[in-house]
Design an enzyme around this catalytic site. Sequence first.
Site, PDB file in Angstrom:
ATOM      1  N   GLY A  93      45.882  33.242  38.968  1.00 35.91           N
ATOM      2  CA  GLY A  93      46.927  34.119  39.476  1.00 35.91           C
ATOM      3  C   GLY A  93      47.733  34.698  38.333  1.00 35.91           C
ATOM      4  O   GLY A  93      47.680  34.197  37.202  1.00 35.91           O
ATOM      5  N   CYS A 127      42.566  28.153  35.824  1.00 31.02           N
ATOM      6  CA  CYS A 127      43.585  28.974  35.178  1.00 31.02           C
ATOM      7  C   CYS A 127      44.974  28.635  35.741  1.00 31.02           C
ATOM      8  O   CYS A 127      45.460  27.529  35.547  1.00 31.02           O
ATOM      9  CB  CYS A 127      43.232  30.451  35.332  1.00 31.02           C
ATOM     10  SG  CYS A 127      44.219  31.549  34.290  1.00 31.02           S
ATOM     11  N   TYR A 128      45.616  29.547  36.472  1.00 33.83           N
ATOM     12  CA  TYR A 128      46.921  29.239  37.076  1.00 33.83           C
ATOM     13  C   TYR A 128      46.825  27.996  37.951  1.00 33.83           C
ATOM     14  O   TYR A 128      47.757  27.184  38.001  1.00 33.83           O
ATOM     15  CB  TYR A 128      47.403  30.431  37.901  1.00 33.83           C
ATOM     16  CG  TYR A 128      48.699  30.167  38.645  1.00 33.83           C
ATOM     17  CD1 TYR A 128      49.934  30.350  38.022  1.00 33.83           C
ATOM     18  CD2 TYR A 128      48.695  29.731  39.969  1.00 33.83           C
ATOM     19  CE1 TYR A 128      51.122  30.102  38.687  1.00 33.83           C
ATOM     20  CE2 TYR A 128      49.870  29.471  40.641  1.00 33.83           C
ATOM     21  CZ  TYR A 128      51.078  29.662  40.005  1.00 33.83           C
ATOM     22  OH  TYR A 128      52.264  29.408  40.669  1.00 33.83           O
ATOM     23  N   HIS A 167      37.731  30.911  33.361  1.00 38.15           N
ATOM     24  CA  HIS A 167      37.253  31.396  34.670  1.00 38.15           C
ATOM     25  C   HIS A 167      35.736  31.237  34.755  1.00 38.15           C
ATOM     26  O   HIS A 167      34.988  32.055  34.194  1.00 38.15           O
ATOM     27  CB  HIS A 167      37.636  32.866  34.868  1.00 38.15           C
ATOM     28  CG  HIS A 167      39.081  33.077  35.135  1.00 38.15           C
ATOM     29  ND1 HIS A 167      39.620  33.084  36.401  1.00 38.15           N
ATOM     30  CD2 HIS A 167      40.121  33.265  34.287  1.00 38.15           C
ATOM     31  CE1 HIS A 167      40.922  33.286  36.332  1.00 38.15           C
ATOM     32  NE2 HIS A 167      41.259  33.391  35.056  1.00 38.15           N
ATOM     33  N   GLU A 173      33.897  31.769  37.297  1.00 41.30           N
ATOM     34  CA  GLU A 173      33.322  32.678  38.287  1.00 41.30           C
ATOM     35  C   GLU A 173      32.897  34.024  37.713  1.00 41.30           C
ATOM     36  O   GLU A 173      32.158  34.771  38.363  1.00 41.30           O
ATOM     37  CB  GLU A 173      34.315  32.895  39.443  1.00 41.30           C
ATOM     38  CG  GLU A 173      35.570  33.677  39.095  1.00 41.30           C
ATOM     39  CD  GLU A 173      36.697  32.807  38.535  1.00 41.30           C
ATOM     40  OE1 GLU A 173      37.864  33.266  38.589  1.00 41.30           O
ATOM     41  OE2 GLU A 173      36.423  31.694  38.051  1.00 41.30           O
ATOM     42  N   ASP A 200      26.533  47.136  59.699  1.00 42.00           N
ATOM     43  CA  ASP A 200      27.407  46.073  60.190  1.00 42.00           C
ATOM     44  C   ASP A 200      27.402  45.994  61.714  1.00 42.00           C
ATOM     45  O   ASP A 200      27.228  44.921  62.298  1.00 42.00           O
ATOM     46  CB  ASP A 200      28.843  46.286  59.694  1.00 42.00           C
ATOM     47  CG  ASP A 200      28.908  46.437  58.184  1.00 42.00           C
ATOM     48  OD1 ASP A 200      27.989  45.943  57.504  1.00 42.00           O
ATOM     49  OD2 ASP A 200      29.859  47.055  57.689  1.00 42.00           O
ATOM     50  N   LYS A 259      29.017  41.956  52.328  1.00 40.40           N
ATOM     51  CA  LYS A 259      28.010  42.948  52.714  1.00 40.40           C
ATOM     52  C   LYS A 259      26.584  42.499  52.413  1.00 40.40           C
ATOM     53  O   LYS A 259      25.680  42.690  53.240  1.00 40.40           O
ATOM     54  CB  LYS A 259      28.293  44.271  51.986  1.00 40.40           C
ATOM     55  CG  LYS A 259      27.459  45.442  52.483  1.00 40.40           C
ATOM     56  CD  LYS A 259      27.972  45.912  53.814  1.00 40.40           C
ATOM     57  CE  LYS A 259      27.225  47.145  54.292  1.00 40.40           C
ATOM     58  NZ  LYS A 259      27.885  47.757  55.455  1.00 40.40           N
TER      59      LYS A 259
END
Length: 511
Positions: free
Chosen positions: A55, A82-83, A169, A171, A226, A367
């Site tokens: 964050g 992180c945060y 991070h 990710e 969708d 998606k």
Amino acid sequence: MERDTIAILDFGSQYTQLIARRFRELQVYSEILPPNIRAARLRARPLRGVVLSGGPDSVYARTAPRCDKAIFDLGVPVLGICYGMQLMAHMLGGDVRRAGGSEYGHALFEPRGEGPLLRGLPSPTRVWMSHGDSILQAPPGFRVMGSSGANPVAAMEAPDRRLFGILFHPEVVHTEEGMRVLTNFLDICGCDRQWNAASFIEDAVARIRATVGEGRVICALSGGVDSAVTALLVHRAVGDRLTSVFVDNGLLRLDEAAQVRQRFAQRLKLKVVFVDAARRFLARLKGVSDPEQKRKIIGREFIEVFKPAAAKAGKADFLAQGTLYPDVIESTSVRGPSVVIKSHHNVGGLPKGLKFKLVEPLRELFKDEVRAVGLRLGLDEDFVYRQPFPGPGLAVRCLGPVSRQRLDLLRAADAVLLQEIKAAGLYRSLWQSFAVLLPVRSVGVMGDDRTYQFTAAIRAVESKDGMTADWARLPYDLLARISSRIVNEVRGINRVVYDVSSKPPSTIEWE
């Protein structure tokens, strides 16, 4: 059927959605939740682990978000990123400082000792940092498991309490061993990796049956992937008790209404009610330029048109919509301290006058996951990999006032663009490619005549899930062909520009 879940508490990081994506790629269901959710609510879920996201705040800021301290005592593994790590250290008695130690971008991380989270990481390993505060001392009961050039405590763990923290991070792709770290965390959590298209379909059909019972369902069919996947899931669950309604709002691409009729009624054999409401929508949108107002008008008119159409289809208790997870995230600020980017007309419940209960089987999917489900349900690849199209249609690609004349210009330019993108073999590799009509006229010369006509912008982006995107480096000769054809074939457009903005800071759509 309950499934193993990783809860991700969103503290406002631009990478939070990526954390969810990575766990799902590893075949474990993950869910983004607000940071202030109570531990008792988490305890009621089939929870295997918790992640505290990064964050933008300092833990010392007056408005900095906090989590329920009882989350650290849930008995499931908790990973602070992180945060999230700084917050864990701060709340549990560590020493977090504002001054010095800032790291942004690439950094070298040095693992230390033997621990389950960082198992298999080389030393050093290249990681991605994005933080200002530093942890000078880990909380009591924690041991330091790694450092970086600017931070003596860049990883920590309290294995007895199953608490872990990393400053980098994992990710993002810039962290070379990020997926290994996330895989290790899932191993610590003991997750059963069975989240895939087949398990989702089985799950979704069972939930739809349990929700609908013996009731009837109306599906709002847009013609896109969708709503098609939604309709097929509901049809598998309730059979002929589903009726789909397709509303032609006059904001579709070239020949799209006819294609929808052929695909859904004739090929897929779904029961579909078709409504031509183009004139009504365009009348309501006349003179409207503000994009949020356009979205609200289209959403409101859709409901007004949908009511009598649904009545014609017979009495129904439920409305099925193709709402996706990114729609939910972008439409609400409930999930952490994020701000509303733009409203989506199919998110946030239904007006009181519409007496349906909502069925949204895709609400938890990104998606690419919807596409995998579509293929599993038997949809053809060309249709499944159709590029996303906004719910409000061309109204949000026709900047400024919407009129039939300007929409026709946009439709023609967009058709040229798609023809050339497909001919170049790039359609599947692009997340979206489309034309935007700008409310800008400029002087041009055609033959010996002066023209004063509209400008078209070309947008082509690469992305995996629409949450982040980068502009596509289209070949110059392709851009030249697109521009030449639009200017020569679409009378009313004399200038073409190419959008080289990424998301963030821009959005994919212009409105």
